[in-house]
Design a protein around this motif. Structure first.
Motif, PDB file in Angstrom:
ATOM      1  N   ILE A 191       0.527  -1.076   0.207  1.00 13.81           N
ATOM      2  CA  ILE A 191       0.248  -0.031   0.093  1.00 13.81           C
ATOM      3  C   ILE A 191       0.828   1.559   0.039  1.00 13.81           C
ATOM      4  CG2 ILE A 191      -0.369   0.176   2.491  1.00 13.81           C
ATOM      5  CD1 ILE A 191      -2.905   1.030   2.093  1.00 13.81           C
ATOM      6  N   SER A 192       0.398   1.892  -0.412  1.00 16.86           N
ATOM      7  CA  SER A 192       0.780   3.362  -1.126  1.00 16.86           C
ATOM      8  C   SER A 192       0.171   4.527  -0.940  1.00 16.86           C
ATOM      9  CB  SER A 192       2.071   3.473  -1.620  1.00 16.86           C
ATOM     10  OG  SER A 192       1.734   3.975  -2.838  1.00 16.86           O
TER      11      SER A 192
ATOM     12  N   VAL B 159      -5.629  -4.308  15.928  1.00 21.86           N
ATOM     13  CA  VAL B 159      -5.143  -5.854  16.819  1.00 21.86           C
ATOM     14  C   VAL B 159      -3.905  -5.735  17.391  1.00 21.86           C
ATOM     15  CG1 VAL B 159      -7.097  -7.201  16.110  1.00 21.86           C
ATOM     16  CG2 VAL B 159      -4.818  -7.265  15.114  1.00 21.86           C
ATOM     17  N   GLY B 160      -3.336  -5.315  17.845  1.00 25.15           N
ATOM     18  CA  GLY B 160      -1.841  -4.945  18.300  1.00 25.15           C
ATOM     19  C   GLY B 160      -0.972  -4.820  17.462  1.00 25.15           C
ATOM     20  N   ALA B 161       0.212  -6.011  16.893  1.00 25.68           N
ATOM     21  CA  ALA B 161       1.481  -6.070  16.088  1.00 25.68           C
ATOM     22  C   ALA B 161       0.615  -5.319  14.684  1.00 25.68           C
ATOM     23  CB  ALA B 161       2.149  -6.740  16.359  1.00 25.68           C
ATOM     24  N   THR B 162      -0.095  -6.015  14.085  1.00 30.31           N
ATOM     25  CA  THR B 162      -0.281  -5.547  13.127  1.00 30.31           C
ATOM     26  C   THR B 162      -2.520  -5.243  12.710  1.00 30.31           C
ATOM     27  OG1 THR B 162      -2.168  -7.504  12.748  1.00 30.31           O
ATOM     28  CG2 THR B 162       0.356  -7.919  11.992  1.00 30.31           C
ATOM     29  N   VAL B 163      -1.942  -4.642  12.034  1.00 30.23           N
ATOM     30  CA  VAL B 163      -3.922  -3.421  11.602  1.00 30.23           C
ATOM     31  C   VAL B 163      -4.005  -4.089  10.288  1.00 30.23           C
ATOM     32  CG1 VAL B 163      -4.762  -0.461  11.070  1.00 30.23           C
ATOM     33  CG2 VAL B 163      -2.543  -1.804  12.593  1.00 30.23           C
ATOM     34  N   THR B 164      -5.710  -4.104  10.200  1.00 29.22           N
ATOM     35  CA  THR B 164      -6.372  -4.811   8.920  1.00 29.22           C
ATOM     36  C   THR B 164      -6.911  -3.348   8.328  1.00 29.22           C
ATOM     37  OG1 THR B 164      -6.396  -6.614   9.225  1.00 29.22           O
ATOM     38  CG2 THR B 164      -7.559  -5.833   6.893  1.00 29.22           C
ATOM     39  N   LEU B 165      -6.543  -2.898   6.939  1.00 28.19           N
ATOM     40  CA  LEU B 165      -7.222  -1.904   6.578  1.00 28.19           C
ATOM     41  C   LEU B 165      -8.000  -2.528   5.620  1.00 28.19           C
ATOM     42  CD1 LEU B 165      -4.102   0.864   5.709  1.00 28.19           C
ATOM     43  CD2 LEU B 165      -5.859   0.592   7.997  1.00 28.19           C
TER      44      LEU B 165
ATOM     45  N   GLN C 213      -3.000  -6.382   5.185  1.00 29.09           N
ATOM     46  CA  GLN C 213      -2.718  -5.688   6.375  1.00 29.09           C
ATOM     47  C   GLN C 213      -1.226  -5.186   6.304  1.00 29.09           C
ATOM     48  OE1 GLN C 213      -2.418 -10.062   7.507  1.00 29.09           O
ATOM     49  NE2 GLN C 213      -4.217  -9.658   8.977  1.00 29.09           N
ATOM     50  N   VAL C 214      -0.793  -4.078   7.098  1.00 28.43           N
ATOM     51  CA  VAL C 214       0.334  -3.807   7.834  1.00 28.43           C
ATOM     52  C   VAL C 214       0.919  -4.599   9.467  1.00 28.43           C
ATOM     53  CG1 VAL C 214       0.201  -2.337   5.710  1.00 28.43           C
ATOM     54  CG2 VAL C 214      -1.193  -1.740   8.258  1.00 28.43           C
ATOM     55  N   PRO C 215       1.739  -3.839   9.030  1.00 24.51           N
ATOM     56  CA  PRO C 215       2.732  -3.875  10.855  1.00 24.51           C
ATOM     57  C   PRO C 215       2.005  -2.245  11.714  1.00 24.51           C
ATOM     58  CG  PRO C 215       4.117  -4.136   9.203  1.00 24.51           C
ATOM     59  CD  PRO C 215       3.028  -3.882   8.448  1.00 24.51           C
ATOM     60  N   GLU C 216       1.509  -2.124  12.463  1.00 25.51           N
ATOM     61  CA  GLU C 216       2.001  -1.016  13.223  1.00 25.51           C
ATOM     62  C   GLU C 216       2.731  -0.373  13.070  1.00 25.51           C
ATOM     63  OE1 GLU C 216       0.654   1.979  16.270  1.00 25.51           O
ATOM     64  OE2 GLU C 216       2.968   0.336  16.090  1.00 25.51           O
ATOM     65  N   ARG C 217       3.915  -0.602  12.846  1.00 18.78           N
ATOM     66  CA  ARG C 217       4.745   0.701  13.495  1.00 18.78           C
ATOM     67  C   ARG C 217       4.576   1.475  11.636  1.00 18.78           C
ATOM     68  NH1 ARG C 217       9.112  -1.811  10.819  1.00 18.78           N
ATOM     69  NH2 ARG C 217       8.548  -4.060  11.138  1.00 18.78           N
ATOM     70  N   ALA C 218       4.507   0.904  10.932  1.00 20.33           N
ATOM     71  CA  ALA C 218       4.629   1.848   9.790  1.00 20.33           C
ATOM     72  C   ALA C 218       3.476   2.514   9.299  1.00 20.33           C
ATOM     73  CB  ALA C 218       4.150   0.112   8.534  1.00 20.33           C
ATOM     74  N   LEU C 219       2.508   2.235  10.370  1.00 16.58           N
ATOM     75  CA  LEU C 219       1.168   2.899   9.683  1.00 16.58           C
ATOM     76  C   LEU C 219       1.154   4.557   9.980  1.00 16.58           C
ATOM     77  CD1 LEU C 219      -1.946   1.879  12.145  1.00 16.58           C
ATOM     78  CD2 LEU C 219      -1.951   1.859   9.872  1.00 16.58           C
ATOM     79  N   GLY C 220       2.255   4.680  10.969  1.00 15.85           N
ATOM     80  CA  GLY C 220       2.947   6.736  10.907  1.00 15.85           C
ATOM     81  C   GLY C 220       2.556   7.152   9.600  1.00 15.85           C
ATOM     82  N   GLU C 221       3.315   6.966   8.853  1.00 16.56           N
ATOM     83  CA  GLU C 221       3.908   7.077   7.138  1.00 16.56           C
ATOM     84  C   GLU C 221       2.934   7.134   6.310  1.00 16.56           C
ATOM     85  OE1 GLU C 221       6.160   3.749   6.010  1.00 16.56           O
ATOM     86  OE2 GLU C 221       6.957   3.675   7.647  1.00 16.56           O
TER      87      GLU C 221
END
Ligand SMILES: Nc1ncnc2c1ncn2[C@@H]1O[C@H](COP(=O)(O)OP(=O)(O)O)[C@@H](O)[C@H]1O
Ligand SMILES: [Mg+2]
Lengths: 278, 351
Positions: free
Chosen positions: B281-282, B300-306, B319-327
């Motif tokens: 995703i970008s 749900v914690g470590a991963t987020v489903t969009l 599904q992206v890692p939670e820490r990648a969400l910021g970007e």
């Protein structure tokens, strides 16, 4: 406890007070009264107690009544169990409902009438002896024997015992029965090791009802047992008739109450005790 | 496969006119940890109960160690079951519950007690041996039930969703206990569950059932990455499922044409499955990427489903890692572009 809780409980407290504790208290008090010239006089004397507790015939009657009611309880429990088991596990819920309904019907008719119908059946020239006679047995004396008394007690109690046992067995969690089988328990052993312990409370309560009803019954020992020896309820009636001895009858009544309290307390303790020795 | 311990062949179970299990064929190896998974009511418990002998198959055969079991009564099978409700005996204490199976086998009192205590201690509940079972916590009761089933050293243990009533953190611990036990004992575990995390985490092989039929059998990774049909693709993991027509080396769908391997002959219908965790995703538009707008997200914690929607209304998941969400700095209606590597797509030939 708040004020409202007391208000809500008031009716039951009043009810119990009026119809249970009141008469019981009066009976205890009366057991200390005296009878003079066929009239009861208020007093506080231990004479009635001393007299009744030292008479052999009172104790004979006591142990006899205990034995008869105990035998009826044992027989009722054993006879009812296969029937209750079949109703609980071998038939559909529909059939079970009908069976319980049919078991209630005897209570619609007079117990006295049901007792007298045994007369025709048990008499020396009655149905059973006639039947046995045709194959060369008998006649047997069944009326005016302890056997007659027990038959009468069972007439009163057996339907109730079957109903209570059926309900107790039908409420068993079938998963537990299957779990026992799954752990290597054969069907007959499952009955003893799992079904009976699980239904224990209900089975004991059923037996307790049978005992209480039999212990206090006057009809069966009088009409079918021939009142020889008299059971305690017969003794009470005889005592009141002979010389208006109500206080002495009250002594017997209090003895019966205490006995029932002790037996009921023991039964309930056994019934609700969680664990059973393995 | 090693010698099969349990073989179900052509097993059918009917309740009246309702068929709960349709012609089931399954071989379970000695020492295997197998999970039977499927939605509620799909026949998992019925299958397990047929192995235990608590239900008789209407058709077909159940064999254990080569012996046909159809007519062997439950109590002679040695196929202990850990019940969904645990089914501990309330009139016995923890130790006596564990001793039950030994008592039925005529083991003497001293030996019985020794072996029961050994198992209770092995499962860390030795201290509760004399406690009444209804004073124990869910996790402790679970362990009593396990000890009760294993104390007779069976070749096979059947488990019917035993973890479904436990708190999430206890589930993870019990999963650890179960996998360790199974490895140490080397016996066969047949574990029924409707939880994919349980099945994926513990099993050597997973059997997926749907409406009384086996729809796929495979190792956890196979089931997860290469679902055999649409039902499995929807039931396991988080997959994007696109129907289309084969063009030989690419599949034509409503969202565009995507290269994929394993397609049927050109012109035949096919389905493309792309796992949500393989989708990229970008925010910036990219060549061949699908423009979408964000509908909702599930954290749900470590991963987020969009959850996103393409222009034609097709719903897509990433599904992206939670820490990648910021970007991504996402909010409802944000516009994104989705794409995936050609080898991420998995083709189903049935539609
Ligand atoms: N004893 C029974 N009588 C009638 N139907 C049953 C019985 N046991 C199970 N079923 C039915 O069979 C189907 C499968 O049940 P089950 O094996 O318990 O499903 P699962 O364990 O996968 O949730 C369900 O539709 C259920 O209602
Ligand atoms: Mg189930």
């Amino acid at each position: 406890m708040n004020r409202f809780a007391l208000v809500f409980r008031l009716p039951i407290i009043v009810w119990q007070g009026l119809f249970f504790l009141g008469p019981l208290f009066f009976m205890i008090v009366m057991s200390f009264f005296l009878v003079k010239n066929y009239r009861m006089e208020e007093a506080f004397e231990l004479k009635n107690w001393a007299r009744m507790l030292t008479r052999g015939y009172v104790w004979d009657s006591y142990w006899y009544t205990l034995g008869m009611a105990g035998s009826a309880t044992l027989v009722a429990t054993l006879v009812a169990f296969p029937a209750a088991y079949a109703l609980a596990f071998r038939v559909s819920a529909e059939v079970r409902r009908w069976a319980i309904f049919l078991l209630i019907i005897p209570f619609f008719t007079s117990y006295l009438v049901r007792t007298f119908s045994w007369y025709v059946i048990l008499a020396g020239s009655g149905v059973i002896n006639a039947g046995l006679g045709t194959v060369g047995f008998g006649p047997y004396t069944m009326l005016n024997t302890p056997f007659g008394t027990v038959v009468g007690y069972l007439t009163l109690t057996l339907p109730l015992v079957v109903i209570l046992q059926t309900v107790a067995l039908a409420n068993i969690d079938q998963n537990l029965v299957q779990a026992a089988r799954n752990l290597g328990c054969s069907p007959p052993r499952t009955l003893i090791s799992v079904v009976v312990p699980l239904a224990k409370t209900g089975l004991i309560i059923a037996a307790l009802f049978c005992f209480i009803l039999s212990f206090g019954d006057f009809v069966a020992p009088y009409y079918l047992g021939g009142s020889k020896p008299p059971t305690l309820p017969i003794l009470i009636i005889d005592t009141t008739k002979s010389g208006q001895q109500w206080p002495r009858a009250a002594v017997v009544a209090v003895m019966m109450m205490l006995t029932l309290f002790a037996i009921a307390a023991t039964a309930i303790w056994l019934a609700y005790r969680r664990r059973i020795a393995s | 496969m090693k010698d099969p311990l349990v073989v179900l062949s052509g097993v059918v179970k009917r309740f009246g006119t309702f068929t709960a299990v349709h012609r089931l064929d399954l071989e379970i190896a000695q020492g295997e940890f197998i999970a039977i998974m499927g939605p509620s009511g799909c026949g998992k418990t019925t299958t397990l109960r047929m192995i235990a002998g608590l239900e008789t198959p209407s058709e077909g055969e159940v064999r254990i160690s080569g012996q046909v079991m159809n007519d062997v009564p439950v109590h002679e099978r040695d196929t202990p079951l850990v019940w969904q409700s645990l089914a501990l005996f309330p009139f016995l204490n923890a130790r006596e519950n564990v001793e039950f199976g030994l008592r039925m086998r005529g083991v003497d009192t001293v030996e019985r007690r020794r072996r029961a205590m050994e198992w209770l201690e092995r499962l860390d509940i030795g201290a509760f041996a004399e406690r009444s079972v209804d004073t124990l916590s869910g996790g402790q009761r679970q362990r009593v039930a396990l000890a009760r089933s294993l104390v007779t050293e069976p070749r096979i243990l059947l488990l019917d969703e035993p973890l479904s009533a436990l708190d999430a953190h206890l589930v993870i611990r019990m999963q650890g206990v179960l996998t360790r036990l199974q490895r140490e004992l080397g016996i066969t575990f047949v574990h029924v569950t409707h939880s994919q995390s349980e099945a994926l985490a513990m099993a050597d092989r997973i059997v997926i059932m749907s409406e009384g039929r086996v729809v796929q059998i495979g190792r956890p990774r196979e089931i997860y990455r290469t679902p055999g049909n649409r039902f499995v693709a929807e039931f396991v993991g988080r997959n994007n499922i696109l129907s289309g027509i084969s063009r030989g080396d690419a599949i034509e769908t409503a969202l565009g044409t995507f290269p994929a391997a394993g397609l049927p002959a050109p012109g035949r219908p096919a389905t493309l499955v792309i796992a949500a965790d393989l989708v990229e995703i970008s925010q910036a538009p990219r060549d061949g990427a699908i423009p979408c707008s964000l509908i909702s997200e599930e954290f749900v914690g470590a991963t987020v489903t969009l959850f996103l929607e393409a222009a034609d209304g097709t719903e897509l998941k990433v599904q992206v890692p939670e820490r990648a969400l910021g970007e991504l700095n996402q909010h409802a209606g944000s516009r994104y572009h989705l794409s995936w590597p050609a080898d991420a797509g998995h083709v189903l030939t049935e539609t």
